[in-house]
Design a protein around this motif. Structure first.
Motif, PDB file in Angstrom:
ATOM      1  N   ALA A  69       0.821  -1.214   0.000  1.00 42.75           N
ATOM      2  CA  ALA A  69       0.000   0.000   0.000  1.00 42.75           C
ATOM      3  C   ALA A  69       0.856   1.265   0.000  1.00 42.75           C
ATOM      4  O   ALA A  69       0.547   2.233  -0.699  1.00 42.75           O
ATOM      5  N   ILE A  70       1.934   1.270   0.775  1.00 43.87           N
ATOM      6  CA  ILE A  70       2.835   2.430   0.815  1.00 43.87           C
ATOM      7  C   ILE A  70       3.489   2.619  -0.546  1.00 43.87           C
ATOM      8  O   ILE A  70       3.549   3.730  -1.072  1.00 43.87           O
ATOM      9  N   ASP A  72       2.423   1.624  -3.486  1.00 43.41           N
ATOM     10  CA  ASP A  72       1.412   2.079  -4.433  1.00 43.41           C
ATOM     11  C   ASP A  72       1.135   3.568  -4.267  1.00 43.41           C
ATOM     12  O   ASP A  72       1.077   4.311  -5.258  1.00 43.41           O
ATOM     13  N   SER A  73       0.988   4.022  -3.054  1.00 44.12           N
ATOM     14  CA  SER A  73       0.699   5.437  -2.802  1.00 44.12           C
ATOM     15  C   SER A  73       1.838   6.336  -3.277  1.00 44.12           C
ATOM     16  O   SER A  73       1.606   7.361  -3.925  1.00 44.12           O
ATOM     17  N   ARG A  76       1.953   6.440  -7.122  1.00 48.06           N
ATOM     18  CA  ARG A  76       0.871   7.267  -7.668  1.00 48.06           C
ATOM     19  C   ARG A  76       1.146   8.755  -7.463  1.00 48.06           C
ATOM     20  O   ARG A  76       0.861   9.573  -8.349  1.00 48.06           O
ATOM     21  N   GLU A  77       1.709   9.125  -6.337  1.00 45.87           N
ATOM     22  CA  GLU A  77       2.064  10.529  -6.095  1.00 45.87           C
ATOM     23  C   GLU A  77       3.160  10.982  -7.061  1.00 45.87           C
ATOM     24  O   GLU A  77       3.091  12.087  -7.609  1.00 45.87           O
TER      25      GLU A  77
END
Length: 91
Positions: A69-70, A72-73, A76-77
């Motif tokens: 999750a980290i 992916d975030s 995306r940023e």
């Protein structure tokens, strides 16, 4: 956002960085994620000391914890900011 794969497991204790391969239209590119704790345990020793040195490579992202999750975030940023390709290396 381009498709990507997380190439390494999140096994504790983490002894290497986690590489990510991203499928850019121009070809695959990669970058690595690491934690401060990992960087404390790896890297070149500064002569005459016990300190580790890591030269700030653009394709190495340091995060306080590692998870899918980290990653992916962060990806995306970087993509939204137009920085993803600059922060990766060609395979």
């Amino acid at each position: 956002m381009h498709p990507y794969t997380i190439d390494d497991p999140f096994e504790a204790p983490l002894s290497i960085s986690v590489d990510v391969t991203i499928a850019f239209p121009s070809g695959p590119r990669w970058l690595s994620f690491a934690t401060p704790q990992l960087l404390n345990d790896v890297g070149n020793i500064v002569d005459g000391s016990d300190a580790r040195v890591h030269l700030g490579e653009l394709h190495l992202i340091v995060v306080s914890e590692l998870s899918a999750a980290i990653i992916d975030s962060v990806l995306r940023e970087l993509y939204k900011a137009g920085e993803l390709e600059r922060r990766t290396l060609a395979l």
